[in-house]
Write a protein that holds these residues in place. Sequence first.
Motif, PDB file in Angstrom:
ATOM      1  N   LEU A  37       0.832  -1.205   0.000  1.00  0.00           N
ATOM      2  CA  LEU A  37       0.000   0.000   0.000  1.00  0.00           C
ATOM      3  C   LEU A  37       0.867   1.256   0.000  1.00  0.00           C
ATOM      4  O   LEU A  37       0.548   2.244  -0.676  1.00  0.00           O
ATOM      5  CB  LEU A  37      -0.927  -0.015   1.217  1.00  0.00           C
ATOM      6  N   ARG A 138     -10.055  10.295  -2.868  1.00  0.00           N
ATOM      7  CA  ARG A 138     -11.191  10.254  -1.946  1.00  0.00           C
ATOM      8  C   ARG A 138     -11.768  11.650  -1.789  1.00  0.00           C
ATOM      9  O   ARG A 138     -11.032  12.647  -1.756  1.00  0.00           O
ATOM     10  CB  ARG A 138     -10.772   9.698  -0.587  1.00  0.00           C
ATOM     11  N   TRP A 166     -13.958   4.570   0.902  1.00  0.00           N
ATOM     12  CA  TRP A 166     -12.754   4.223   0.144  1.00  0.00           C
ATOM     13  C   TRP A 166     -12.931   4.225  -1.366  1.00  0.00           C
ATOM     14  O   TRP A 166     -11.981   4.031  -2.095  1.00  0.00           O
ATOM     15  CB  TRP A 166     -12.229   2.844   0.535  1.00  0.00           C
ATOM     16  N   ARG A 217      -6.102   1.694  -7.038  1.00  0.00           N
ATOM     17  CA  ARG A 217      -6.712   1.950  -5.732  1.00  0.00           C
ATOM     18  C   ARG A 217      -8.051   1.207  -5.589  1.00  0.00           C
ATOM     19  O   ARG A 217      -8.369   0.670  -4.511  1.00  0.00           O
ATOM     20  CB  ARG A 217      -6.906   3.446  -5.506  1.00  0.00           C
ATOM     21  N   GLN A 221      -8.348  -1.313  -2.632  1.00  0.00           N
ATOM     22  CA  GLN A 221      -9.160  -0.826  -1.524  1.00  0.00           C
ATOM     23  C   GLN A 221     -10.566  -1.442  -1.513  1.00  0.00           C
ATOM     24  O   GLN A 221     -11.195  -1.502  -0.454  1.00  0.00           O
ATOM     25  CB  GLN A 221      -9.287   0.695  -1.597  1.00  0.00           C
ATOM     26  N   ASP A 385      -7.950   3.741  10.959  1.00  0.00           N
ATOM     27  CA  ASP A 385      -9.234   4.164  10.402  1.00  0.00           C
ATOM     28  C   ASP A 385      -9.866   5.285  11.222  1.00  0.00           C
ATOM     29  O   ASP A 385     -10.498   6.195  10.666  1.00  0.00           O
ATOM     30  CB  ASP A 385     -10.178   2.961  10.319  1.00  0.00           C
ATOM     31  N   TRP A 398      -4.841   5.119   3.435  1.00  0.00           N
ATOM     32  CA  TRP A 398      -5.612   3.901   3.179  1.00  0.00           C
ATOM     33  C   TRP A 398      -6.408   3.484   4.411  1.00  0.00           C
ATOM     34  O   TRP A 398      -5.898   3.510   5.530  1.00  0.00           O
ATOM     35  CB  TRP A 398      -4.672   2.755   2.793  1.00  0.00           C
ATOM     36  N   TYR A 399      -7.646   3.063   4.181  1.00  0.00           N
ATOM     37  CA  TYR A 399      -8.401   2.380   5.222  1.00  0.00           C
ATOM     38  C   TYR A 399      -7.887   0.944   5.333  1.00  0.00           C
ATOM     39  O   TYR A 399      -7.799   0.224   4.337  1.00  0.00           O
ATOM     40  CB  TYR A 399      -9.898   2.351   4.889  1.00  0.00           C
TER      41      TYR A 399
END
Length: 662
Positions: A37, A138, A166, A217, A221, A385, A398-399
């Motif tokens: 990631l 995002r 996401w 992504r 994701q 998160d 990134w989540y």
Amino acid sequence: MNPALAPRHPHCLAAARQDGWCPLALLVMMLMLMLMLAVLTACTERTGEPDTLHVVTAEVQDVAGPGFTPAPVRVDSAHLPAAWHGIALPYARPSDVLKQAEVAARAAPPGTVTTTWYRLTLPAFAPAPVALMLYAARIKAYGPIAVYVDGQLLHQRQLDGPNWYWTPLWLPIDAGQRAAPPREILFRLQHGRASHTALASVWLGSTEQIGWRYHGRQWLQVYLPVMWIGAFISAGLFSAVVWFRGGVGRSYGLFALLAVAQFIRALGFYCETRLDNDWFAWLMLNSLFWILSLVHAFQVLGHGQRQRWLSRSLLGINLLVGVFSLPMVANWANSPLITPLIYLLAIVAGTTMGVAGAWASRGRSPEAMVMSIGVGLCVLYGVNDWALQSNFLGPEDWYLGPYMNLQNFATLCFLMYRRYIGALIQVEQSNAQLAIRLREREAELGESHRRLREVEHRQAVAEERHRLMQDMHDGLGSSLHSALRAIERGQLGEISVSNILRDCIDDLHLTIDSLEPVEADLLLLLATLRYRLGGRLRTAGIELHWAVVDVPPLKWIDPRSALHILRILQEALTNIVKHTEASRISVSTSSDAQGVLVTIADNGGGFDPVAALRGGGKGLLNQQRRAAAIGGTVSWESTTAGSQMVLWLPLAPAAALHPITA
């Protein structure tokens, strides 16, 4: 499986070594995922290719209003009511300039909605004559968004759930036919007064130039976590089937429930079709704590240490969150105020679970220790998160929550591997124990067989000794004793003594010959008799006619029965020599369906068998008793032209053989 048993077998040693490597492999896999990631994030930050534009600066303003309003078709950014403030993209926090506006928004009455405008002024650039695409990693907002290009409405949608969590933004600006490249892009985000927005940097270019950013992504994701949740749910269904049909341990049932909770949790991230929004939010919120309780139950099942204080605390948290988040109690569905607090509560509960589980698992259960490590990693995901939702991290980060399913699936594979290896080790140990017991039993049986053979040998020797003694006593001993008494009384001459001694020698020879193996061959036994008595018959001037033919084998002949047969035939020949004055003797064999016949005939003067038996003739009676002892019969026929004795012997052994004593 008892780990102490592992070093007893090479496979057990391998499994014992792997116990330490499997948790390390799990950590390495998670670190590799994070590194992947990070590399992808670094790649997305490269400066653009030719004919692309990467926008990293913008202006923002907030406008408070009484409620949500539809997006206008056209907007002139110069006539918006508030002042513009410059920001850098990606943008994730209110700037110092906007803090006063935020305070004012918080002081606004309930129902106030904030409209946040982002203005991106594009520098002059010449895009390729193909469809121009817009990509942003995002856009964060709790409400509707609208996108304008040069003041014209291009796109609008409701942002909630997976849309802002996401899913990246990917929009076509035009189809390639343009009078001039775009000069301005506006983002209109409406949200509650207490929530914050975020916007990633924006890329403009063709699909060939920037499409890999969006698809990379989107795949990492969204699609990859969806595949893992699918695998996790499939394993949960399998566990449910095994649990219901097999009646096995609670672990299968717990895993099935965990899969259900994970499925409910994943619905909010990947499912666009909703039930009633309030109840759906309630399910999403509570499924997180159901997962924590089920994982704790797994840990307790693994390390075997009952942690009542932790179990009761988790139950209390589940009840507290479940009751106070009910839609009829408080309208907190998708509320940006409650979500960070819930995350913090889950982080604290998960941290406590991980530490307590690791402490209870040390030296007891590698499986429970792996689960504790997994809980710790999930806590780190949750912290990431929570920071992303609270705007402590930028919108291009990134989540990691969706990757819990990947970790859970890897943990499941490890536990299944452990159980499979444990089952193999138990089977190997059971086989080894069975082999040892079998060898012990074989040794016991071998020893018992050896003792039995010794006993049988001693018994056979004793029986043979008794038989020889009996035969010698009845035959040789009786003849010698009678001869001795006659000699002492002067009743016998030299010739008579010589005949008696010759009879004793013949009797002794027959007794010895009966010990020779004849292997069920009656003809061999008859040949032995011919060899022993042939010379005596020639001395007496008697011609022997040998008419013996092949007959079926008599498998029941043993030394005792062989001696009986020889004595019957010897008695017949002796009687002919002594009493019939015959000059010719014929010995023949034949067979019928049930047995074999041996016939001895002579041309003497004959005798009366009935009178001989009634007169107490011991020779004929002994013949009958010996024949009956081996299951056969003996019969006589006599005329003035000669006599005949027939001995019938059965093919099968007699049901009961009775020894004779006379």
